[in-house]
Structures are given as C-alpha cells and as structure tokens.
Design a protein around this motif. Structure first.
Motif, PDB file in Angstrom:
ATOM      1  N   ASP A  62       0.775  -1.035   0.219  1.00  0.00           N
ATOM      2  CA  ASP A  62      -0.010   0.133  -0.149  1.00  0.00           C
ATOM      3  C   ASP A  62       0.746   0.905   0.071  1.00  0.00           C
ATOM      4  O   ASP A  62       0.196   2.321  -1.149  1.00  0.00           O
ATOM      5  CB  ASP A  62      -0.675   0.278   1.355  1.00  0.00           C
ATOM      6  CG  ASP A  62      -1.918   1.241   1.789  1.00  0.00           C
ATOM      7  OD1 ASP A  62      -1.383   2.441   0.990  1.00  0.00           O
ATOM      8  OD2 ASP A  62      -1.814   1.423   2.750  1.00  0.00           O
ATOM      9  N   TRP A  63       1.306   1.562   1.134  1.00  0.00           N
ATOM     10  CA  TRP A  63       2.985   2.345   1.204  1.00  0.00           C
ATOM     11  C   TRP A  63       3.518   2.899  -0.101  1.00  0.00           C
ATOM     12  O   TRP A  63       3.928   3.710  -0.748  1.00  0.00           O
ATOM     13  CB  TRP A  63       3.621   2.574   2.438  1.00  0.00           C
ATOM     14  CG  TRP A  63       2.585   2.742   3.080  1.00  0.00           C
ATOM     15  CD1 TRP A  63       1.192   3.117   3.808  1.00  0.00           C
ATOM     16  CD2 TRP A  63       2.928   2.514   4.725  1.00  0.00           C
ATOM     17  NE1 TRP A  63       0.767   3.505   5.079  1.00  0.00           N
ATOM     18  CE2 TRP A  63       1.808   2.807   5.713  1.00  0.00           C
ATOM     19  CE3 TRP A  63       4.358   2.029   5.700  1.00  0.00           C
ATOM     20  CZ2 TRP A  63       1.525   2.121   7.426  1.00  0.00           C
ATOM     21  CZ3 TRP A  63       4.164   1.267   6.882  1.00  0.00           C
ATOM     22  CH2 TRP A  63       3.080   2.077   7.716  1.00  0.00           C
ATOM     23  N   MET A  64       3.743   1.680  -0.722  1.00  0.00           N
ATOM     24  CA  MET A  64       5.229   1.707  -1.724  1.00  0.00           C
ATOM     25  C   MET A  64       4.896   1.944  -2.750  1.00  0.00           C
ATOM     26  O   MET A  64       5.587   2.688  -4.056  1.00  0.00           O
ATOM     27  CB  MET A  64       5.729   0.532  -1.300  1.00  0.00           C
ATOM     28  CG  MET A  64       7.036   0.262  -0.329  1.00  0.00           C
ATOM     29  SD  MET A  64       9.039   1.258  -0.576  1.00  0.00           S
ATOM     30  CE  MET A  64       9.472   0.493   0.428  1.00  0.00           C
ATOM     31  N   LEU A  65       3.358   1.064  -3.726  1.00  0.00           N
ATOM     32  CA  LEU A  65       2.341   1.415  -4.520  1.00  0.00           C
ATOM     33  C   LEU A  65       2.503   2.807  -4.861  1.00  0.00           C
ATOM     34  O   LEU A  65       2.105   3.215  -5.644  1.00  0.00           O
ATOM     35  CB  LEU A  65       1.884   0.074  -4.807  1.00  0.00           C
ATOM     36  CG  LEU A  65       2.662  -1.201  -5.849  1.00  0.00           C
ATOM     37  CD1 LEU A  65       1.645  -1.821  -5.854  1.00  0.00           C
ATOM     38  CD2 LEU A  65       4.060  -1.111  -6.103  1.00  0.00           C
ATOM     39  N   THR A  66       1.930   3.173  -3.480  1.00  0.00           N
ATOM     40  CA  THR A  66       0.646   4.271  -3.872  1.00  0.00           C
ATOM     41  C   THR A  66       1.563   5.492  -3.627  1.00  0.00           C
ATOM     42  O   THR A  66       1.587   6.781  -4.262  1.00  0.00           O
ATOM     43  CB  THR A  66      -0.369   4.836  -2.987  1.00  0.00           C
ATOM     44  OG1 THR A  66       0.034   4.923  -1.667  1.00  0.00           O
ATOM     45  CG2 THR A  66      -1.231   3.048  -2.996  1.00  0.00           C
ATOM     46  N   GLY A  67       2.638   5.282  -2.557  1.00  0.00           N
ATOM     47  CA  GLY A  67       3.707   6.309  -2.296  1.00  0.00           C
ATOM     48  C   GLY A  67       2.657   7.606  -1.471  1.00  0.00           C
ATOM     49  O   GLY A  67       3.450   8.955  -1.161  1.00  0.00           O
ATOM     50  N   ARG A  68       1.485   7.856  -0.937  1.00  0.00           N
ATOM     51  CA  ARG A  68       0.521   8.527  -0.319  1.00  0.00           C
ATOM     52  C   ARG A  68       1.513   8.397   1.146  1.00  0.00           C
ATOM     53  O   ARG A  68       2.225   7.941   1.669  1.00  0.00           O
ATOM     54  CB  ARG A  68      -0.315   7.810  -0.118  1.00  0.00           C
ATOM     55  CG  ARG A  68      -0.581   7.099   1.040  1.00  0.00           C
ATOM     56  CD  ARG A  68      -2.267   6.207   1.269  1.00  0.00           C
ATOM     57  NE  ARG A  68      -1.720   5.294   2.009  1.00  0.00           N
ATOM     58  CZ  ARG A  68      -2.505   5.019   3.005  1.00  0.00           C
ATOM     59  NH1 ARG A  68      -2.408   6.318   4.003  1.00  0.00           N
ATOM     60  NH2 ARG A  68      -2.361   3.342   3.218  1.00  0.00           N
ATOM     61  N   LEU A  69       1.084  10.388   1.229  1.00  0.00           N
ATOM     62  CA  LEU A  69       1.516  10.332   3.102  1.00  0.00           C
ATOM     63  C   LEU A  69       0.480   9.473   3.857  1.00  0.00           C
ATOM     64  O   LEU A  69      -0.579   9.934   4.101  1.00  0.00           O
ATOM     65  CB  LEU A  69       1.990  12.147   3.442  1.00  0.00           C
ATOM     66  CG  LEU A  69       2.302  12.664   3.771  1.00  0.00           C
ATOM     67  CD1 LEU A  69       3.846  12.410   3.907  1.00  0.00           C
ATOM     68  CD2 LEU A  69       1.555  14.319   3.803  1.00  0.00           C
ATOM     69  N   PHE A  70       1.310   9.178   4.860  1.00  0.00           N
ATOM     70  CA  PHE A  70      -0.195   8.782   5.854  1.00  0.00           C
ATOM     71  C   PHE A  70       1.104   9.914   7.687  1.00  0.00           C
ATOM     72  O   PHE A  70       1.573   9.617   7.458  1.00  0.00           O
ATOM     73  CB  PHE A  70      -0.135   7.161   6.393  1.00  0.00           C
ATOM     74  CG  PHE A  70       1.593   6.957   6.201  1.00  0.00           C
ATOM     75  CD1 PHE A  70       1.506   6.175   7.492  1.00  0.00           C
ATOM     76  CD2 PHE A  70       2.070   6.100   5.068  1.00  0.00           C
ATOM     77  CE1 PHE A  70       3.024   5.716   7.460  1.00  0.00           C
ATOM     78  CE2 PHE A  70       3.436   5.745   5.002  1.00  0.00           C
ATOM     79  CZ  PHE A  70       4.349   5.185   6.593  1.00  0.00           C
ATOM     80  N   GLY A  71      -0.428   9.467   8.603  1.00  0.00           N
ATOM     81  CA  GLY A  71      -0.383   9.832   9.706  1.00  0.00           C
ATOM     82  C   GLY A  71       0.362   9.144  10.987  1.00  0.00           C
ATOM     83  O   GLY A  71       0.961   7.783  10.505  1.00  0.00           O
ATOM     84  N   ALA A  72       1.163   9.662  12.083  1.00  0.00           N
ATOM     85  CA  ALA A  72       1.470   8.780  13.470  1.00  0.00           C
ATOM     86  C   ALA A  72       0.693   7.443  13.239  1.00  0.00           C
ATOM     87  O   ALA A  72       1.158   6.957  13.965  1.00  0.00           O
ATOM     88  CB  ALA A  72       1.738   9.956  14.411  1.00  0.00           C
ATOM     89  N   ALA A  73      -0.992   7.975  13.710  1.00  0.00           N
ATOM     90  CA  ALA A  73      -1.313   6.635  14.178  1.00  0.00           C
ATOM     91  C   ALA A  73      -1.598   5.737  13.001  1.00  0.00           C
ATOM     92  O   ALA A  73      -1.641   4.413  14.075  1.00  0.00           O
ATOM     93  CB  ALA A  73      -2.613   7.567  13.930  1.00  0.00           C
ATOM     94  N   GLU A  74      -1.522   5.866  12.172  1.00  0.00           N
ATOM     95  CA  GLU A  74      -1.706   4.863  11.390  1.00  0.00           C
ATOM     96  C   GLU A  74      -0.524   4.050  11.166  1.00  0.00           C
ATOM     97  O   GLU A  74      -0.268   3.027  11.191  1.00  0.00           O
ATOM     98  CB  GLU A  74      -1.497   5.393   9.706  1.00  0.00           C
ATOM     99  CG  GLU A  74      -1.771   3.997   9.005  1.00  0.00           C
ATOM    100  CD  GLU A  74      -2.163   4.738   7.402  1.00  0.00           C
ATOM    101  OE1 GLU A  74      -1.735   3.411   6.539  1.00  0.00           O
ATOM    102  OE2 GLU A  74      -2.627   6.046   6.989  1.00  0.00           O
ATOM    103  N   ALA A  75       0.745   5.116  11.663  1.00  0.00           N
ATOM    104  CA  ALA A  75       2.240   4.417  11.494  1.00  0.00           C
ATOM    105  C   ALA A  75       2.798   3.254  12.743  1.00  0.00           C
ATOM    106  O   ALA A  75       3.086   1.857  12.757  1.00  0.00           O
ATOM    107  CB  ALA A  75       2.969   5.373  11.306  1.00  0.00           C
TER     108      ALA A  75
END
Length: 287
Positions: A167-180
C-alpha cells in the motif's frame, strides 16, 4: 544531560554523554534534506559510536521541526555522482541503514514532523522508532519516477507486513502517526516536545538494566536469524550459547542481582565480551 561534542561534522551533530551517543541530522534550513555528505557523516558517526566502549545506546534524531524530507532536490535532481563502477557503488540511504543493521549497540530513532523517502528508509534498521503525534511519513518513490532505496523493500515488510508495505510503496501516499503506529512502523507516539526525552528515557532503561553483550547478541540474532526458513540453525546457535552460561560472567551477575534484588552490574563489554564463534562476527585472520 551534559553533552560532550566528540566529532566535528557539517551535516550532522554527534555527542556522547552518560553512555548515550546522539546522532542528529543538522540541516534544518533544508528540512534535513539528505545529501552525499550526510550519508558519509552518518556512516562515520554510527561506526564511531559502535566502536566506542563508552557508548551503550545510540539515539538518532534531528535538528529542526522535521526529521528529514528525503533527498535534497534543491539542485534540480539527485546528487549521486558515483565515483567508480556502478556495480561497486552504494546508494546513500542504504549506506546508513546498512551501517545501523550491522551495529552491536541498540539504535533508537526519535522522529518529528516529516520523514519521507530516504528520510524514513534510513531509520528502518533502527531497533525502535519513537515518533511525535505530528509525524507524517511517505515512501514517495513511485510518485517521483524513481525506485526504493535504503534496503526498504526488505525492512518494511518485516515491520508492517507485505500488504501494508505494498500500500505505502505503490501509492507513495502521505500517512500520519496513528496509521504508522497501528501498522507497527513506529514503536510509540509522544507529544512533539516529549519524543526526544522519551528516547533518552528508553536508552537509560537499557543502560541500567541490560547486559551490553546480551543486547548485542540478541540484536544480531533478530537481524540475522529471524528470517531463516528453519528454526533448526537457530536452535543450534541457541544451544551453544546456553551451554556456555555457567562460565559466562554476565549470566552469573544477572542471576545474582535478581536473587539479591539489586541493580545489575554486568562486567562484560562489547565487542570484547562477544562470543567470537558467532557466524556473523568477522574475526581478524592474522595471527
């Protein structure tokens, strides 16, 4: 915490105090954009910390509101300039993550603000990633027409699983601390003003209560053995380590301090106290 500056750098700072080496990215005017100079200096600093018997734990952090925005693109492109054959060249982020991976000392990352691209991949081989509630992350390689670095396609699925890494690699999207935090990328979340103090508190706990030799061996067992296809080679190493406990002075002290209800004072140090037969330890072949 009283700090003593021990090594001069231009893109990072390095201090040692009370058994803790602090390595800080120090280009706040560029939001700690990653450069070849920074890569050189990080590799040098982490190796220096690992070789210094006065250092028990390393805290990896930054100066300014962001940990790192990744590669410094202010020059309009990537400052790479391999000086020799490409086959022998090591990309800059991987030099940092590879160095951390091979260390005997635990490394705690304390992250604030933005950590994207190389600014997050250089932390994936750390043992802990403490983040502030304002942290944001991205692996934006697909959005820049480039490719992952820092060994991240190996580290990231180990931390968060293949599905989330995809998900994170293919989309390259920005995500927040809670998701991390939910995915396991970070160990814990803290108020922005408290994340560095939390990292130091964790470091002091490790120093006060754990054996340097045990910590170093366990760290590399996790790195070197946890992904083997069979547990049998691990069991063989376990057996040899456990067989040596009666003559292992740290084990004697660990049991004694427990029974006597007092803090431990482990006598062995790193690297001298490491079992030299461990398969990942390189020994000097000269007599």
């Amino acid at each position: 915490m009283t700090a003593e500056v021990t090594l001069p750098y231009t893109a990072i700072t390095y201090t040692v105090a009370e058994g803790i080496a602090t390595v800080s990215l120090n280009r706040p005017e560029t939001r700690n954009g990653y450069t070849l100079t920074m890569a050189h200096e990080l590799e040098h600093a982490f190796l220096a910390a690992d070789a210094n018997p006065a250092v028990r734990v390393v805290v990896f952090t930054s100066v300014g509101r962001d940990f790192s925005v990744g590669a410094d693109l202010s020059g309009g492109g990537f400052d790479l300039a391999p000086s020799g054959p490409v086959d022998d060249w090591q990309e800059p982020a991987g030099r940092c993550s590879k160095t951390i991976f091979g260390m005997n000392k635990p490394v705690i990352a304390a992250l604030r603000g933005v950590s994207v691209g190389g600014g997050v991949t250089i932390t994936l081989s750390c043992d802990f990633r403490l983040a502030s509630t304002d942290s944001r992350f991205s692996f934006p390689f697909s959005r820049r027409g480039i490719f992952p670095e820092g060994g991240s396609v190996w580290y990231l699925p180990r931390l968060v699983g293949v599905s989330k890494a995809t998900d994170w690699m293919l989309t390259g999207r920005l995500f927040g601390a809670a998701e991390a935090l939910d995915a396991g990328l970070v160990t814990s979340l803290h108020d922005p003003a408290d994340v560095l103090d939390a990292a130091y508190a964790l470091a002091r706990d490790i120093i006060a209560n754990t054996s340097p030799v045990s910590t170093a061996v366990i760290r590399q067992m996790l790195n070197q053995l946890s992904e083997l296809e069979s547990p049998l080679p691990v069991h063989a190493i376990d057996s040899r380590l456990i067989a040596g406990l009666p003559a292992h002075s740290d084990a004697v002290e660990g049991v004694s301090s427990f029974l006597e209800k007092r803090p431990p004072h482990f006598p062995l140090s790193v690297p001298e106290g490491l079992p030299q037969w461990l398969p990942w330890i390189e020994t000097d072949p000269t007599p």
